[in-house]
Design a protein around this motif. Structure first.
Motif, PDB file in Angstrom:
ATOM      1  N   LYS A  95       0.827  -1.208   0.000  1.00 25.68           N
ATOM      2  CA  LYS A  95       0.000   0.000   0.000  1.00 25.68           C
ATOM      3  C   LYS A  95       0.857   1.252   0.000  1.00 25.68           C
ATOM      4  O   LYS A  95       0.550   2.238  -0.692  1.00 25.68           O
ATOM      5  N   ALA A  96       1.938   1.245   0.759  1.00 25.88           N
ATOM      6  CA  ALA A  96       2.823   2.409   0.817  1.00 25.88           C
ATOM      7  C   ALA A  96       3.475   2.683  -0.536  1.00 25.88           C
ATOM      8  O   ALA A  96       3.777   3.827  -0.873  1.00 25.88           O
ATOM      9  N   PRO A  99       1.489   4.762  -4.682  1.00 28.28           N
ATOM     10  CA  PRO A  99       1.722   5.933  -5.538  1.00 28.28           C
ATOM     11  C   PRO A  99       2.928   5.765  -6.458  1.00 28.28           C
ATOM     12  O   PRO A  99       2.958   6.330  -7.553  1.00 28.28           O
ATOM     13  N   ASP A 219       0.108  12.357  -8.049  1.00 31.29           N
ATOM     14  CA  ASP A 219       0.250  11.437  -6.921  1.00 31.29           C
ATOM     15  C   ASP A 219       1.069  12.059  -5.804  1.00 31.29           C
ATOM     16  O   ASP A 219       2.004  12.825  -6.044  1.00 31.29           O
ATOM     17  N   THR A 220       0.705  11.733  -4.577  1.00 26.04           N
ATOM     18  CA  THR A 220       1.457  12.150  -3.396  1.00 26.04           C
ATOM     19  C   THR A 220       1.663  10.936  -2.508  1.00 26.04           C
ATOM     20  O   THR A 220       0.977   9.919  -2.655  1.00 26.04           O
ATOM     21  N   ASP A 222       1.287   8.401   0.328  1.00 33.47           N
ATOM     22  CA  ASP A 222       0.105   7.976   1.083  1.00 33.47           C
ATOM     23  C   ASP A 222       0.445   8.002   2.569  1.00 33.47           C
ATOM     24  O   ASP A 222       1.020   7.047   3.108  1.00 33.47           O
ATOM     25  N   THR A 223       0.096   9.103   3.246  1.00 30.38           N
ATOM     26  CA  THR A 223       0.449   9.263   4.661  1.00 30.38           C
ATOM     27  C   THR A 223      -0.232   8.220   5.537  1.00 30.38           C
ATOM     28  O   THR A 223       0.340   7.764   6.532  1.00 30.38           O
ATOM     29  N   GLU A 224      -1.450   7.838   5.177  1.00 32.08           N
ATOM     30  CA  GLU A 224      -2.150   6.806   5.948  1.00 32.08           C
ATOM     31  C   GLU A 224      -1.402   5.482   5.871  1.00 32.08           C
ATOM     32  O   GLU A 224      -1.223   4.788   6.879  1.00 32.08           O
ATOM     33  N   ALA A 225      -0.930   5.134   4.665  1.00 33.92           N
ATOM     34  CA  ALA A 225      -0.177   3.890   4.496  1.00 33.92           C
ATOM     35  C   ALA A 225       1.152   3.947   5.246  1.00 33.92           C
ATOM     36  O   ALA A 225       1.598   2.939   5.803  1.00 33.92           O
TER      37      ALA A 225
END
Length: 248
Positions: A95-96, A99, A219-220, A222-225
């Motif tokens: 997931k990380a 992007p 795309d940036t 993914d801070t949640e990931a």
């Protein structure tokens, strides 16, 4: 012969197809090259060897045979490498790395929506896709190395540390036993602290590698990931420490 000449335009229409298509069911990417074009080239060669005049359209296609084959092989190689690279991503970091995989897909996208086999800029397109793949491969390799050699290996070391020193070749007094355990705990605690720091540093280095990667404009990171990744390795570290205590 006249029927074959009339079929040339139909075969040439295959060159107006986009370079890449996505399988509607499996969601996999494939090079979209019409086999009728290659058949047209083979048949044109046979007619030429028989000294039969072929239409101008067929000669034009035949003259670009090596160009078509070259780009077909390069694009097929790119898609094969893309599948190979993404298959090496561990579930923990999948997931990380979303992007970063999307950045390569963005490089592939013009070949799925705009570019055809008659486009003039196929060379620059293939070069951009190859460059994006090389960057992703380097990143995934670095991330996997960090996970395997600096995180998981240290977690295994932590889980196997014993905090009790039981002499097997002699008997000891209670005071000696207490002193032995205190020394053992102090020594192993220093190792645990060092390994804990190594794991924390490796996780932060992993996140730094993700942040340094040049993503496309849409795309940036993914801070949640990223946060889930930290939580995951915090739990793994806790589990390793718990195993250390239980095994002792």
């Amino acid at each position: 012969y006249e029927a074959w000449c009339k079929s040339v335009d139909a075969a040439k229409a295959g060159l107006r197809a986009t370079l890449i298509i996505r399988h509607p069911q499996h969601n996999t990417l494939h090079v979209n090259f019409d086999a009728q074009v290659l058949q047209l080239i083979r048949e044109a060669k046979c007619l030429q060897r028989m000294s039969v005049e072929i239409p101008e359209g067929a000669r034009t296609v035949q003259s670009q045979e090596q160009r078509f084959k070259g780009y077909y092989d390069e694009l097929r190689s790119c898609l094969s490498d893309f599948d190979r690279i993404t298959s090496t991503i561990s579930p923990t970091t999948l997931k990380a790395l979303g992007p970063h995989v999307a950045t390569v897909e963005a490089a592939l996208r013009p070949g799925m929506v705009a570019l055809t086999w008659t486009s003039m800029n196929l060379g620059s397109y293939a070069s951009k896709v190859r460059a994006a793949l090389n960057q992703l491969e380097h990143l995934v390799g670095t991330i996997n190395d960090l996970v395997e050699n600096r995180i998981e290996k240290n977690l295994k070391v932590i889980s196997r540390i014993l905090l009790v020193d039981l002499p097997t070749d002699r008997s000891v007094t209670l005071d000696e036993f207490v002193s032995m355990q205190e020394l053992k705990v102090r020594t192993e605690s220093e190792i645990l602290i060092a390994k804990n720091l190594e794991v924390e540093t490796a996780v932060e280095d992993l996140i730094s590698e993700l942040a340094r990667y040049p993503l496309c404009d849409d795309d940036t990171l993914d801070t949640e990931a990223i946060n889930l990744l930290r939580v995951h390795y915090n739990k793994m570290l806790y589990t390793a420490l718990l195993n250390c205590v239980k095994n002792s």
